[in-house]
Design a protein around this motif. Structure first.
Motif, mmCIF file in Angstrom:
data_model
loop_
_atom_site.group_PDB
_atom_site.id
_atom_site.type_symbol
_atom_site.label_atom_id
_atom_site.label_comp_id
_atom_site.label_asym_id
_atom_site.label_seq_id
_atom_site.Cartn_x
_atom_site.Cartn_y
_atom_site.Cartn_z
ATOM 1 N N GLU A 283 3.251 31.489 3.273
ATOM 2 C CA GLU A 283 3.138 32.882 3.703
ATOM 3 C C GLU A 283 3.676 33.804 2.606
ATOM 4 O OE1 GLU A 283 1.442 32.210 7.406
ATOM 5 O OE2 GLU A 283 2.043 34.182 6.665
ATOM 6 N N GLU A 284 3.088 34.980 2.474
ATOM 7 C CA GLU A 284 3.617 35.987 1.562
ATOM 8 C C GLU A 284 4.860 36.585 2.196
ATOM 9 O OE1 GLU A 284 0.959 38.986 -0.525
ATOM 10 O OE2 GLU A 284 2.257 40.354 0.596
ATOM 11 N N ARG A 285 6.004 36.381 1.540
ATOM 12 C CA ARG A 285 7.269 36.795 2.144
ATOM 13 C C ARG A 285 7.706 38.177 1.655
ATOM 14 N NH1 ARG A 285 12.441 32.810 2.143
ATOM 15 N NH2 ARG A 285 12.357 33.117 -0.101
ATOM 16 N N GLN A 286 7.434 38.440 0.395
ATOM 17 C CA GLN A 286 7.820 39.720 -0.204
ATOM 18 C C GLN A 286 6.692 40.183 -1.103
ATOM 19 O OE1 GLN A 286 10.684 41.863 -0.266
ATOM 20 N NE2 GLN A 286 11.085 40.746 1.621
ATOM 21 N N ARG A 287 6.539 41.504 -1.254
ATOM 22 C CA ARG A 287 5.509 42.036 -2.125
ATOM 23 C C ARG A 287 6.075 43.197 -2.913
ATOM 24 N NH1 ARG A 287 -0.043 41.396 -2.207
ATOM 25 N NH2 ARG A 287 -1.108 42.967 -3.458
ATOM 26 N N GLY A 288 5.732 43.264 -4.188
ATOM 27 C CA GLY A 288 6.143 44.379 -5.028
ATOM 28 C C GLY A 288 5.121 45.494 -4.948
ATOM 29 N N ASN A 289 5.256 46.444 -5.843
ATOM 30 C CA ASN A 289 4.406 47.629 -5.828
ATOM 31 C C ASN A 289 3.118 47.373 -6.607
ATOM 32 O OD1 ASN A 289 3.644 50.254 -5.338
ATOM 33 N ND2 ASN A 289 4.729 51.069 -7.113
ATOM 34 N N PHE A 290 2.293 46.504 -6.102
ATOM 35 C CA PHE A 290 1.013 46.188 -6.724
ATOM 36 C C PHE A 290 -0.101 46.418 -5.704
ATOM 37 C CE2 PHE A 290 1.537 44.304 -10.924
ATOM 38 C CZ PHE A 290 2.918 44.229 -10.993
ATOM 39 N N PRO A 291 -1.279 46.852 -6.193
ATOM 40 C CA PRO A 291 -2.391 47.143 -5.252
ATOM 41 C C PRO A 291 -2.940 45.875 -4.619
ATOM 42 C CG PRO A 291 -3.128 47.313 -7.535
ATOM 43 C CD PRO A 291 -1.640 47.140 -7.592
ATOM 44 N N ASP A 292 -3.773 46.084 -3.601
ATOM 45 C CA ASP A 292 -4.353 44.964 -2.861
ATOM 46 C C ASP A 292 -5.298 44.121 -3.706
ATOM 47 O OD1 ASP A 292 -4.631 46.812 0.281
ATOM 48 O OD2 ASP A 292 -2.955 45.820 -0.711
ATOM 49 N N ARG A 293 -5.650 44.622 -4.888
ATOM 50 C CA ARG A 293 -6.486 43.805 -5.792
ATOM 51 C C ARG A 293 -5.772 42.512 -6.180
ATOM 52 N NH1 ARG A 293 -7.129 45.118 -10.585
ATOM 53 N NH2 ARG A 293 -5.461 46.644 -10.883
ATOM 54 N N PHE A 294 -4.463 42.539 -6.060
ATOM 55 C CA PHE A 294 -3.641 41.365 -6.361
ATOM 56 C C PHE A 294 -3.396 40.619 -5.049
ATOM 57 C CE2 PHE A 294 -2.196 42.011 -10.762
ATOM 58 C CZ PHE A 294 -2.657 43.294 -10.976
ATOM 59 N N SER A 295 -3.826 39.375 -5.001
ATOM 60 C CA SER A 295 -3.601 38.570 -3.810
ATOM 61 C C SER A 295 -3.210 37.168 -4.236
ATOM 62 C CB SER A 295 -4.854 38.525 -2.935
ATOM 63 O OG SER A 295 -5.909 37.886 -3.630
ATOM 64 N N GLY A 296 -2.673 36.416 -3.283
ATOM 65 C CA GLY A 296 -2.218 35.085 -3.640
ATOM 66 C C GLY A 296 -2.372 34.107 -2.509
ATOM 67 N N HIS A 297 -1.963 32.905 -2.835
ATOM 68 C CA HIS A 297 -2.048 31.845 -1.834
ATOM 69 C C HIS A 297 -1.046 30.768 -2.219
ATOM 70 C CE1 HIS A 297 -4.105 29.680 1.369
ATOM 71 N NE2 HIS A 297 -3.984 28.599 0.635
ATOM 72 N N GLN A 298 -0.479 30.131 -1.193
ATOM 73 C CA GLN A 298 0.359 28.958 -1.441
ATOM 74 C C GLN A 298 -0.187 27.805 -0.629
ATOM 75 O OE1 GLN A 298 4.521 28.915 -0.173
ATOM 76 N NE2 GLN A 298 5.073 27.723 -1.998
ATOM 77 N N PHE A 299 -0.281 26.649 -1.237
ATOM 78 C CA PHE A 299 -0.843 25.471 -0.593
ATOM 79 C C PHE A 299 0.273 24.609 0.008
ATOM 80 C CE2 PHE A 299 -5.081 26.278 -2.026
ATOM 81 C CZ PHE A 299 -4.910 26.983 -3.207
ATOM 82 N N PRO A 300 -0.095 23.650 0.881
ATOM 83 C CA PRO A 300 0.936 22.807 1.508
ATOM 84 C C PRO A 300 1.809 22.048 0.511
ATOM 85 C CG PRO A 300 -1.120 22.620 2.696
ATOM 86 C CD PRO A 300 -1.425 23.431 1.468
ATOM 87 N N ASN A 301 1.292 21.773 -0.695
ATOM 88 C CA ASN A 301 2.110 21.074 -1.693
ATOM 89 C C ASN A 301 2.953 22.054 -2.510
ATOM 90 O OD1 ASN A 301 0.245 22.312 -3.324
ATOM 91 N ND2 ASN A 301 -0.363 20.450 -4.420
ATOM 92 N N TYR A 302 3.021 23.319 -2.071
ATOM 93 C CA TYR A 302 3.810 24.408 -2.664
ATOM 94 C C TYR A 302 3.180 25.020 -3.909
ATOM 95 C CZ TYR A 302 7.362 22.338 0.364
ATOM 96 O OH TYR A 302 8.037 21.811 1.442
ATOM 97 N N SER A 303 2.100 24.449 -4.433
ATOM 98 C CA SER A 303 1.447 25.094 -5.568
ATOM 99 C C SER A 303 0.875 26.426 -5.112
ATOM 100 C CB SER A 303 0.365 24.195 -6.154
ATOM 101 O OG SER A 303 -0.695 24.041 -5.226
ATOM 102 N N SER A 304 0.558 27.277 -6.089
ATOM 103 C CA SER A 304 0.168 28.635 -5.732
ATOM 104 C C SER A 304 -0.917 29.154 -6.669
ATOM 105 C CB SER A 304 1.397 29.544 -5.798
ATOM 106 O OG SER A 304 1.068 30.896 -5.531
ATOM 107 N N GLU A 305 -1.654 30.126 -6.184
ATOM 108 C CA GLU A 305 -2.658 30.823 -6.980
ATOM 109 C C GLU A 305 -2.410 32.320 -6.896
ATOM 110 O OE1 GLU A 305 -6.556 27.875 -6.596
ATOM 111 O OE2 GLU A 305 -6.514 29.785 -5.522
ATOM 112 N N LEU A 306 -2.723 32.993 -8.001
ATOM 113 C CA LEU A 306 -2.723 34.456 -8.039
ATOM 114 C C LEU A 306 -4.150 34.883 -8.342
ATOM 115 C CD1 LEU A 306 -1.579 37.369 -8.462
ATOM 116 C CD2 LEU A 306 -1.047 36.694 -10.796
ATOM 117 N N ASN A 307 -4.703 35.747 -7.510
ATOM 118 C CA ASN A 307 -6.040 36.272 -7.715
ATOM 119 C C ASN A 307 -5.966 37.767 -8.004
ATOM 120 O OD1 ASN A 307 -7.667 33.834 -6.805
ATOM 121 N ND2 ASN A 307 -6.392 34.201 -5.013
ATOM 122 N N VAL A 308 -6.735 38.189 -8.997
ATOM 123 C CA VAL A 308 -6.824 39.617 -9.281
ATOM 124 C C VAL A 308 -8.303 39.992 -9.296
ATOM 125 C CG1 VAL A 308 -6.157 41.528 -10.771
ATOM 126 C CG2 VAL A 308 -4.770 39.437 -10.735
#
Lengths: 110, 113
Positions: free
Chosen positions: A53-78
């Motif tokens: 889950e996204e726990r905290q977010r900084g001051n970035f627009p919605d164009r920036f999104s992410g994901h975390q997988f069950p193995n804790y790896s993560s992706e950042l999408n712009v």
């Protein structure tokens, strides 16, 4: 024990395109944070993921999104890349207050 | 909003001397403050964490102080070496103890042999 790994190391995109950056955290770390670092500046917090889950977010627009997988790896999408998105994108994993950073992905938007 | 300021000018010192870097912050009282080292093309590396109830912390040749009244942290490297040349970042935790770190812009240290 592998540290934080990020891929790719370098990426060149054109304005309007979309990009996905990947991060594997340090073994045993369950929290992943993403930072953007412009040349000559300190890292700026984008968001943090914990338990997929996204726990905290900084001051970035919605164009920036992410994901975390069950193995804790993560992706950042712009999406809809702008010239100003050119920067070093850093992933950091943690168990407590200390962050362990990867070497980053250098994104250039032309 | 929180603001962190580090010496924007590079710090040049002679090998063997003590390097002192400054981190000032405003509009906030962090629960802790951290220092990181960053080499060109690499991610930051954690060095030290000091909590609001601690005045000083040491690790080998490194020493950090934390003055919550002045809202300032000093970072010292004693007996500096050319290998200590890097950019040093100070970071404090965001409001609410969320684990979000706010970084300063960093100070570049150059140690000359």
């Amino acid at each position: 024990d592998a540290g934080v790994t990020q891929s790719p190391t370098h990426l060149i995109k054109t304005r309007g395109q979309q990009v996905t950056l990947r991060c594997s955290p340090k073994s045993g770390h369950d929290t992943v944070s993403w930072y953007q670092q412009a040349l000559g500046q300190g890292p700026q917090f984008i968001f943090q993921y914990y338990e997929e889950e996204e726990r905290q977010r900084g001051n970035f627009p919605d164009r920036f999104s992410g994901h975390q997988f069950p193995n804790y790896s993560s992706e950042l999408n712009v999406n809809a890349l702008l010239l100003g998105d050119s920067a070093l994108y850093l992933c950091a994993s943690s168990l407590d207050e200390k962050l362990f950073f990867g070497s980053g992905t250098q994104l250039s938007v032309l | 909003s929180q603001k962190i300021e580090q010496n924007s000018e590079a710090l040049n010192i002679q090998e063997g001397k003590t390097a002192t870097l400054t981190c000032n912050y405003t509009n906030y009282s962090p629960a802790y403050l951290q220092w990181y080292r960053q080499d060109p093309g690499r991610g930051p590396v954690f060095l030290l964490l000091i909590r609001e109830n601690e005045k000083e912390k040491r690790k080998e040749r490194l020493k950090v102080t934390f003055d919550t009244t002045l809202k300032q942290s000093l970072f010292h490297i004693t007996a500096s070496q050319p290998a200590d040349s890097a950019t040093y970042l100070c970071a404090l935790d965001g409001p609410g103890n969320t684990g979000k770190l706010i970084f300063g812009q960093g100070t570049t240290l150059q140690v000359k042999p």
